[in-house]
Design a protein around this motif. Structure first.
Motif, mmCIF file in Angstrom:
data_model
loop_
_atom_site.group_PDB
_atom_site.id
_atom_site.type_symbol
_atom_site.label_atom_id
_atom_site.label_comp_id
_atom_site.label_asym_id
_atom_site.label_seq_id
_atom_site.Cartn_x
_atom_site.Cartn_y
_atom_site.Cartn_z
ATOM 1 N N TRP A 1 0.804 9.226 0.411
ATOM 2 C CA TRP A 1 1.111 8.054 -0.409
ATOM 3 C C TRP A 1 2.480 7.474 -0.066
ATOM 4 C CZ3 TRP A 1 -3.435 6.895 -2.288
ATOM 5 C CH2 TRP A 1 -4.307 7.927 -2.637
ATOM 6 N N THR A 2 2.793 7.426 1.228
ATOM 7 C CA THR A 2 4.044 6.794 1.652
ATOM 8 C C THR A 2 3.784 5.302 1.882
ATOM 9 O OG1 THR A 2 3.458 7.487 3.877
ATOM 10 C CG2 THR A 2 5.176 8.754 2.765
ATOM 11 N N PHE A 3 4.865 4.525 1.861
ATOM 12 C CA PHE A 3 4.706 3.096 2.161
ATOM 13 C C PHE A 3 5.349 2.805 3.501
ATOM 14 C CE2 PHE A 3 8.538 3.513 -0.482
ATOM 15 C CZ PHE A 3 9.497 2.854 0.277
ATOM 16 N N GLN B 1 0.799 -1.232 0.000
ATOM 17 C CA GLN B 1 0.000 0.000 0.000
ATOM 18 C C GLN B 1 0.834 1.286 0.000
ATOM 19 O OE1 GLN B 1 -3.455 0.008 0.026
ATOM 20 N NE2 GLN B 1 -3.134 -2.174 -0.309
ATOM 21 N N LEU B 2 0.430 2.233 -0.842
ATOM 22 C CA LEU B 2 0.874 3.626 -0.702
ATOM 23 C C LEU B 2 -0.274 4.291 0.046
ATOM 24 C CD1 LEU B 2 2.145 4.352 -4.341
ATOM 25 C CD2 LEU B 2 3.540 3.853 -2.321
ATOM 26 N N SER C 1 -11.391 19.492 3.764
ATOM 27 C CA SER C 1 -10.267 20.380 3.468
ATOM 28 C C SER C 1 -9.375 19.739 2.422
ATOM 29 C CB SER C 1 -9.474 20.659 4.731
ATOM 30 O OG SER C 1 -8.981 19.444 5.201
ATOM 31 N N HIS C 2 -8.603 20.594 1.781
ATOM 32 C CA HIS C 2 -7.609 20.155 0.805
ATOM 33 C C HIS C 2 -6.556 19.320 1.518
ATOM 34 C CE1 HIS C 2 -7.636 21.237 -3.218
ATOM 35 N NE2 HIS C 2 -6.584 22.026 -3.259
ATOM 36 N N VAL C 3 -6.125 18.248 0.904
ATOM 37 C CA VAL C 3 -5.080 17.448 1.541
ATOM 38 C C VAL C 3 -3.858 17.425 0.621
ATOM 39 C CG1 VAL C 3 -6.278 16.006 3.176
ATOM 40 C CG2 VAL C 3 -6.457 15.486 0.766
ATOM 41 N N GLY C 4 -2.695 17.539 1.212
ATOM 42 C CA GLY C 4 -1.517 17.674 0.366
ATOM 43 C C GLY C 4 -0.512 16.565 0.554
ATOM 44 N N ILE C 5 0.426 16.474 -0.401
ATOM 45 C CA ILE C 5 1.519 15.532 -0.268
ATOM 46 C C ILE C 5 2.670 16.286 0.360
ATOM 47 C CG2 ILE C 5 3.213 14.188 -1.542
ATOM 48 C CD1 ILE C 5 1.114 13.475 -3.550
ATOM 49 N N LYS D 1 2.496 10.912 -6.700
ATOM 50 C CA LYS D 1 3.659 10.806 -5.811
ATOM 51 C C LYS D 1 4.944 10.773 -6.630
ATOM 52 C CE LYS D 1 5.779 7.380 -2.686
ATOM 53 N NZ LYS D 1 5.980 8.201 -1.493
ATOM 54 N N VAL D 2 5.969 11.467 -6.112
ATOM 55 C CA VAL D 2 7.308 11.358 -6.688
ATOM 56 C C VAL D 2 8.152 10.679 -5.613
ATOM 57 C CG1 VAL D 2 9.296 12.624 -7.611
ATOM 58 C CG2 VAL D 2 6.973 13.443 -8.076
ATOM 59 N N PHE D 3 8.594 9.467 -5.862
ATOM 60 C CA PHE D 3 9.356 8.727 -4.843
ATOM 61 C C PHE D 3 10.633 9.492 -4.521
ATOM 62 C CE2 PHE D 3 7.554 4.377 -4.282
ATOM 63 C CZ PHE D 3 6.483 4.484 -5.154
ATOM 64 N N SER D 4 10.926 9.640 -3.219
ATOM 65 C CA SER D 4 12.135 10.354 -2.811
ATOM 66 C C SER D 4 13.345 9.428 -2.946
ATOM 67 C CB SER D 4 12.007 10.819 -1.359
ATOM 68 O OG SER D 4 12.051 9.686 -0.511
#
Ligand SMILES: Cc1ncc(COP(=O)(O)O)c(C=O)c1O
Length: 384
Positions: free
Chosen positions: A127-129, A121-122, A380-384, A156-159
């Motif tokens: 969207w972290t694992f 799951q992300l 509300s708006h939710v952000g990454i 998501k952009v994986f770090s």
């Protein structure tokens, strides 16, 4: 959803294909190639010109050297590329790890190739694992992990740090990383695309799947490519040969020119999409959607729990049908991105790779939501 959008005359913000013109230079290069009579089969694994141009672009952006003679296979879109790769590397009984939500094709691709998909799951909102969950998915049967960064559908952009965790597990369990990097140039807010192939110890176990569709706004050209170590490329080339023989020859010619476009082309592409991302985010917020702010690619996921309860919809599919028929805007039900549809029953995905006039038409239609579902509380708006 595209078919339903046409049927009901809805504004189509579902499928990820641009509705604006492809770059003029590409169209000219393609028609020149046709008139220069580059109209017969190219070499199975891709025209030399395209492979040389890709080698130069990979050096320019990723600073790695690839061998155009032994490490590249040009194919009919990255869709074929992913299938070629899985058919080439999977043996019966193998498992493939897939992050979920996932781009719809990966699940079926894994199954067609004979692999068992194992989903990790992300998790919302960013969207972290979970590292433990990921580590637990690896075992002696794991052949590969599919990584899509920047990610469809989540944005998501994986770090680098996350990719290093994955890389360590790949090395520990002798697993291949199959990386779909089709949105590599579409990133926002200072996010950087890190290709797993550039990480320590990953060069020889990474297979990059990519293509021209998104970077050059030519999804209908069907030109993709695979970068893989020589031995694996040999097997991939055989799969590609038996499936399609070759990618369109004149479009590879035009592609070679495109791959050489200046850095400014890629910068403009990202800023063009940033404007559209912000535009769609504002529209969705006004219409009371709780949107997850994407850092890359051209999709916005929204939590629609408020609309499900206000309208008595059972799930995302019912709500998307209502959106197409009654509101006049098409989106993709979130459940299509999960192995278990229940996991995505309260989310939907919009795309913003559209003309301003298309977005404006969608904005106008979205105002109907307030009349149709007045009781839906704004989240509300939710952000990454
Ligand atoms: C993550 C991802 N991979 C691959 C594709 C398909 O790419 P292509 O046109 O190269 O087959 C898409 C298209 O939406 C996508 O989102």
């Amino acid at each position: 959803m595209t078919r339903l959008a046409i049927q009901y005359g809805a504004v189509n913000l579902s499928q990820g294909f641009p509705d604006f013109a492809a770059p003029e230079v590409l169209k000219k290069a393609a028609s020149d190639a046709v008139f220069a009579d580059i109209n017969q089969y190219a070499i199975t694994w891709g025209s030399k010109k395209f492979r040389d141009a890709l080698t130069a672009k990979t050096k320019r952006f990723l600073d790695i050297d690839i061998d155009p003679e032994r490490e590249i296979t040009v194919c009919c879109g990255s869709t074929e590329g992913m299938m070629d790769v899985l058919l080439a590397v999977i043996n019966p009984g193998d498992e493939v790890i897939v992050f979920e939500p996932f781009y719809e094709n990966y699940g079926p691709d894994a199954i067609i190739s004979g692999a068992t998909p194992r989903y990790v799951q992300l998790r919302r909102p960013d969207w972290t694992f979970d590292e433990m969950e990921l580590a637990a998915a690896f075992n002696n049967k794991t052949k590969a992990i599919i990584i899509n960064t920047p990610n469809n559908p989540t944005g998501k952009v994986f770090s680098r740090k996350e990719l290093e965790v994955i890389a360590r597990l790949c090395q520990k369990w002798d697993v291949l990383a199959i990386t779909d990097e089709i949105y590599e140039h579409i990133v926002y807010d200072g996010a950087t695309h890190v290709s797993p192939i550039t990480l320590d110890g990953m060069r020889e176990r990474t297979i990059v799947v990519n293509g021209m569709s998104k970077t050059y706004s030519v999804t209908g050209w069907r030109v993709g490519y695979i970068i893989a170590p020589p031995g694996i490329s040999g097997a991939i080339r055989k799969m590609h040969d038996f499936m399609t023989v070759g990618a369109p020859a004149p479009l590879q010619e035009a592609g070679a020119m495109a791959l050489g476009l200046a850095d400014s082309y890629y910068e403009e592409l990202a800023s063009h999409y940033l404007v559209r991302r912000n535009r769609l985010l504002a529209m969705l917020r006004n219409a009371r959607f709780a949107a997850f702010v994407p850092k890359g690619a051209y999709y916005i996921m929204c939590d629609v729990g408020n609309f499900l309860s206000a309208g008595g919809f059972a799930n995302d599919i019912e709500f998307c049908r209502f959106m197409v028929k009654e509101v006049g805007v098409a989106a993709v039900p979130g459940s299509s991105f999960f192995g278990d549809p229940a996991s995505g029953r309260d989310i939907i995905r919009f795309t913003f790779c559209k003309k301003e006039s298309t977005l404006a038409a969608a904005e106008e239609r979205l105002t109907r939501l307030t009349n149709l579902l007045p009781g839906a509380e704004s989240k509300s708006h939710v952000g990454i």
